[in-house]
Each structure stands twice: as C-alpha cells, then as structure tokens.
Motif scaffolding. Structure first.
Motif, PDB file in Angstrom:
ATOM      1  N   THR A  47       0.880  -1.176   0.000  1.00 10.15           N
ATOM      2  CA  THR A  47       0.000   0.000   0.000  1.00 10.15           C
ATOM      3  C   THR A  47       0.917   1.225   0.000  1.00 10.15           C
ATOM      4  O   THR A  47       2.140   1.090   0.009  1.00 10.15           O
ATOM      5  N   ASP A  48       0.326   2.417   0.046  1.00  8.96           N
ATOM      6  CA  ASP A  48       1.148   3.624   0.136  1.00  8.96           C
ATOM      7  C   ASP A  48       1.962   3.644   1.433  1.00  8.96           C
ATOM      8  O   ASP A  48       3.026   4.244   1.489  1.00  8.96           O
ATOM      9  N   ALA A  49       1.456   2.994   2.471  1.00 11.55           N
ATOM     10  CA  ALA A  49       2.113   3.039   3.779  1.00 11.55           C
ATOM     11  C   ALA A  49       2.969   1.813   4.087  1.00 11.55           C
ATOM     12  O   ALA A  49       3.799   1.853   4.987  1.00 11.55           O
TER      13      ALA A  49
ATOM     14  N   ASN B  92      26.661 -16.234   3.006  1.00 11.56           N
ATOM     15  CA  ASN B  92      25.324 -16.071   2.459  1.00 11.56           C
ATOM     16  C   ASN B  92      24.492 -15.325   3.486  1.00 11.56           C
ATOM     17  O   ASN B  92      24.698 -15.464   4.683  1.00 11.56           O
ATOM     18  N   GLU B  93      23.612 -14.488   3.001  1.00 11.06           N
ATOM     19  CA  GLU B  93      22.728 -13.710   3.859  1.00 11.06           C
ATOM     20  C   GLU B  93      21.394 -13.516   3.156  1.00 11.06           C
ATOM     21  O   GLU B  93      21.333 -13.452   1.928  1.00 11.06           O
ATOM     22  N   ALA B  94      20.350 -13.411   3.958  1.00  8.57           N
ATOM     23  CA  ALA B  94      19.017 -13.104   3.444  1.00  8.57           C
ATOM     24  C   ALA B  94      18.286 -12.298   4.511  1.00  8.57           C
ATOM     25  O   ALA B  94      18.544 -12.459   5.706  1.00  8.57           O
ATOM     26  N   ALA B  95      17.396 -11.427   4.072  1.00 11.02           N
ATOM     27  CA  ALA B  95      16.630 -10.602   5.008  1.00 11.02           C
ATOM     28  C   ALA B  95      15.299 -10.233   4.387  1.00 11.02           C
ATOM     29  O   ALA B  95      15.188 -10.098   3.169  1.00 11.02           O
ATOM     30  N   VAL B  96      14.303 -10.077   5.241  1.00  9.14           N
ATOM     31  CA  VAL B  96      13.004  -9.572   4.802  1.00  9.14           C
ATOM     32  C   VAL B  96      12.511  -8.586   5.861  1.00  9.14           C
ATOM     33  O   VAL B  96      12.718  -8.791   7.061  1.00  9.14           O
ATOM     34  N   GLU B  97      11.925  -7.479   5.385  1.00  5.90           N
ATOM     35  CA  GLU B  97      11.397  -6.447   6.269  1.00  5.90           C
ATOM     36  C   GLU B  97       9.988  -6.067   5.829  1.00  5.90           C
ATOM     37  O   GLU B  97       9.700  -6.029   4.638  1.00  5.90           O
ATOM     38  N   ALA B  98       9.151  -5.748   6.809  1.00  4.95           N
ATOM     39  CA  ALA B  98       7.850  -5.118   6.561  1.00  4.95           C
ATOM     40  C   ALA B  98       7.955  -3.707   7.125  1.00  4.95           C
ATOM     41  O   ALA B  98       8.113  -3.526   8.335  1.00  4.95           O
ATOM     42  N   ARG B  99       7.925  -2.704   6.242  1.00  2.00           N
ATOM     43  CA  ARG B  99       8.121  -1.296   6.615  1.00  2.00           C
ATOM     44  C   ARG B  99       6.781  -0.559   6.544  1.00  2.00           C
ATOM     45  O   ARG B  99       6.214  -0.404   5.469  1.00  2.00           O
ATOM     46  N   TYR B 100       6.305  -0.096   7.686  1.00  2.00           N
ATOM     47  CA  TYR B 100       5.041   0.630   7.738  1.00  2.00           C
ATOM     48  C   TYR B 100       5.329   2.082   8.116  1.00  2.00           C
ATOM     49  O   TYR B 100       5.952   2.350   9.134  1.00  2.00           O
ATOM     50  N   ARG B 101       4.873   2.994   7.281  1.00  2.00           N
ATOM     51  CA  ARG B 101       5.129   4.418   7.503  1.00  2.00           C
ATOM     52  C   ARG B 101       3.835   5.150   7.802  1.00  2.00           C
ATOM     53  O   ARG B 101       2.815   4.944   7.143  1.00  2.00           O
ATOM     54  N   PHE B 102       3.886   6.044   8.813  1.00  2.00           N
ATOM     55  CA  PHE B 102       2.754   6.921   9.129  1.00  2.00           C
ATOM     56  C   PHE B 102       3.310   8.310   9.385  1.00  2.00           C
ATOM     57  O   PHE B 102       3.979   8.574  10.368  1.00  2.00           O
ATOM     58  N   GLY B 103       3.124   9.188   8.397  1.00  2.00           N
ATOM     59  CA  GLY B 103       3.664  10.547   8.466  1.00  2.00           C
ATOM     60  C   GLY B 103       5.184  10.524   8.425  1.00  2.00           C
ATOM     61  O   GLY B 103       5.777   9.912   7.534  1.00  2.00           O
ATOM     62  N   ASN B 104       5.806  11.199   9.388  1.00  2.00           N
ATOM     63  CA  ASN B 104       7.266  11.237   9.455  1.00  2.00           C
ATOM     64  C   ASN B 104       7.855  10.103  10.288  1.00  2.00           C
ATOM     65  O   ASN B 104       9.049  10.105  10.575  1.00  2.00           O
ATOM     66  N   PHE B 105       7.032   9.145  10.680  1.00  2.00           N
ATOM     67  CA  PHE B 105       7.492   8.037  11.512  1.00  2.00           C
ATOM     68  C   PHE B 105       7.187   6.711  10.836  1.00  2.00           C
ATOM     69  O   PHE B 105       6.363   6.632   9.926  1.00  2.00           O
TER      70      PHE B 105
END
Length: 179
Positions: A40-42, A100-113
């Motif tokens: 989504t946008d966030a 070897n390395e692997a990573a996954v992130e879920a990034r949620y943004r709300f305004g400047n945070f």
C-alpha cells in the motif's frame, strides 16, 4: 536511502593478489539483490539476498580486511558486528572465504514516523563456496524517523537460538534503511 519499489542487482568481481608469503592471486566475488514491493502507500515489503565467495587462495593467505564477515546492522541483525562465522580459539572472529545472507522487512510508515519488523539470516564459511547450512537467524523491530535526506533508523534485534557468549539484544542506529 529509502527505496520503496523496484529492485537492484549488484555483482562485484575483484581479482586480487596477496604478496606477503609469495604471490597468491585470488578472485573475490559478491552478488547482492534487493527487492521492494509497495503493498500500500504506507506498507513496503523489502527483501535482500547476498552471496560471496573468495576462490584461489587459502584463508590464511588472504588479509583479514579482505575476508568476509557477518553480523551487525548491515548484515544479520541480532548479532554483534562481525560475530558470525569462524572464530579463533580465543573467540575472536577470523572471517571466511564465503558467506550467504538473506533478510526480509515489513516497513510501515505513518507521516514522518515508521515501524519495521524484520528477520535476517546468514552465515560465513571457511570454504570458498557457501554451504547453506548452519544458518543463524536474528529477528527484531525498528523505528524510523523520516527526514529530508532519508530515515534515521533505530533497530533492536535478538538472535534466535542464542549461543553462549552472544548478546541477548543488539541495538543499531543509522541513517537510511538497512538495505
């Protein structure tokens, strides 16, 4: 400093020489890919995979600064800087010839945070080819403060299946996303 869509693929090939005890030529290679999917946008799901190999010389003939190390804020969070992989008898990291390395992130943004949940995995090996076994995992959560030049990052992580001598919690502060 804050990618939100698309991908990157990077291949580094470095022919190098060790001239300390006779001429020893070797090839240092590193392949890294990252992918960013805007749900989504966030919310952005981000992933990274990294493979490295040094062929043509024994580890003892390769300068420690040219060996691969794992662990830390730009690698496998939850572990101290360069604390993954082979160690000397006194417990100091000695580095390896592959990783070897692997990573996954879920990034949620709300305004400047923002808030980020992540899982990182990886290992460093003495062999010149990554074995894909004995992986170590770190999980954590992070906060982001978004500025004009990129996010300021604070991540807190812990290793899964912590071993004796490993910290329970590691904290990382940086500018920009982890990848």
């Amino acid at each position: 400093l804050n990618p939100t869509r698309g991908f990157r693929l990077n291949l580094k090939l470095s022919p190098e020489a060790s001239l300390g005890t006779g001429s020893q030529f070797y090839l240092r290679s590193l392949l890294e890919g990252t992918y960013y999917y805007p749900v989504t946008d966030a919310l952005v799901i981000a992933g990274r995979a990294r493979l490295g190999s040094i062929t043509g010389a024994a580890r003892s003939l390769i300068a420690p600064s040219r060996r691969y190390f794992g662990g830390g804020g730009g690698s496998v969070r939850g572990f101290g800087f360069q604390q993954l992989g082979p160690k000397a008898p006194n417990g100091d990291p000695v580095g390896g010839r592959s990783l070897n390395e692997a990573a996954v992130e879920a990034r949620y943004r709300f305004g400047n945070f923002g808030v980020v949940g992540f899982v990182d995995a990886g290992q460093v090996y003495e062999s010149s080819v990554p074995k894909f076994d004995d992986w170590r995992f770190g999980v954590g959560i992070g906060g982001r403060f978004y500025t004009n030049f990129g996010p300021i990052r604070l991540d807190v992580a812990t290793p899964i299946n912590r071993q004796p001598g490993e910290s329970r919690v590691s904290v990382y502060v940086s500018i920009g996303q982890a990848f």
